[in-house]
Design an enzyme around this catalytic site. Structure first.
Site, PDB file in Angstrom:
ATOM      1  N   HIS A  62      38.193  27.652  80.328  1.00 32.45           N
ATOM      2  CA  HIS A  62      37.700  26.480  81.372  1.00 32.45           C
ATOM      3  C   HIS A  62      36.990  26.856  82.305  1.00 32.45           C
ATOM      4  O   HIS A  62      37.355  27.896  83.050  1.00 32.45           O
ATOM      5  CB  HIS A  62      38.594  25.414  81.597  1.00 32.45           C
ATOM      6  N   LYS A  72      39.464  29.823  91.987  1.00 27.88           N
ATOM      7  CA  LYS A  72      40.997  29.570  92.012  1.00 27.88           C
ATOM      8  C   LYS A  72      42.039  30.781  92.342  1.00 27.88           C
ATOM      9  O   LYS A  72      41.545  31.956  92.144  1.00 27.88           O
ATOM     10  CB  LYS A  72      41.318  29.287  90.512  1.00 27.88           C
ATOM     11  N   TYR A 132      48.005  26.148  90.609  1.00 32.80           N
ATOM     12  CA  TYR A 132      46.449  26.902  91.291  1.00 32.80           C
ATOM     13  C   TYR A 132      45.843  26.088  92.246  1.00 32.80           C
ATOM     14  O   TYR A 132      45.951  24.756  92.069  1.00 32.80           O
ATOM     15  CB  TYR A 132      45.743  27.389  90.037  1.00 32.80           C
ATOM     16  N   ASP A 170      39.934  21.959  73.343  1.00 36.22           N
ATOM     17  CA  ASP A 170      39.704  23.577  73.547  1.00 36.22           C
ATOM     18  C   ASP A 170      38.938  24.096  71.851  1.00 36.22           C
ATOM     19  O   ASP A 170      38.489  25.154  72.206  1.00 36.22           O
ATOM     20  CB  ASP A 170      40.910  24.055  74.020  1.00 36.22           C
TER      21      ASP A 170
END
Length: 185
Positions: A62, A72, A132, A170
């Site tokens: 992603h 991130k 995250y 996904d």
């Protein structure tokens, strides 16, 4: 805290100093001054996210597009994952390359993944709590992704004989070749 550069441009692997005794352990997971000093970056994290996944779950690959791109800082609170990220910055020397690291509650490693990367992970333990920080807010209209089993990327997710558990969303992500064609048009 020990910080080393990753194989891909702009990636850093962070290993905190763990202070342990017969009670358990203590570690500082994030300190802006220390992070900025050791990486040479000035990142302003604005959003924290957490997920729980069961063994074999694969999330990714992603990313957020354009002005909503996100850097991130990823870590595992409990369990173990293979954390994977792909450089999708066309101007980068490492464009189209991927890197992977095992993150776990035992090794306490963190990975800084800069903007311009697709990111995902595979759950290697019975369950995992994945955490995250992001330097930009999530924007649904800016979602993007690349198919996890793309033949050109040829990522080894280290799931061995486990069939990955993947969301319908996904499974429908485009290939890396399709992604490249989209960004060059």
């Amino acid at each position: 805290m020990k910080v080393t550069k990753g194989k891909l441009n702009g990636v850093f692997i962070l290993e905190p100093t763990i202070h342990g005794d017969d009670r358990g352990y203590f570690l500082e997971s994030y300190n802006k001054k220390t992070f900025n000093s050791l990486t040479g970056l000035d990142v302003d994290f604005v959003q924290d996210n957490q997920s729980r996944s069961r063994k074999g779950a694969l999330r990714g690959l992603h990313f957020q597009k354009g002005e909503h791109a996100q850097a991130k800082l990823v870590r595992v609170l409990s369990g173990r994952v293979l954390d994977v990220f792909v450089d999708i910055r066309p101007e980068s020397e490492t464009f189209g390359q991927w890197e992977a690291h095992e993150l776990s509650s035992e090794n306490q490693k963190q990975i800084f993944v800069p903007r311009g990367f697709a990111h995902g992970f595979a759950t290697l333990s019975d369950s995992v709590d994945f955490f995250y920080k992001c330097d930009n807010y999530y924007n649904k209209e800016s979602e993007g992704g690349i198919f996890y089993a793309d033949k050109d990327l040829d990522i080894d997710w280290q799931l061995d004989d486990i069939s990955p558990i993947i969301s319908e969303k996904d499974l429908a992500l485009p290939t890396f070749k399709s992604f490249k064609e989209e960004i060059t048009n």
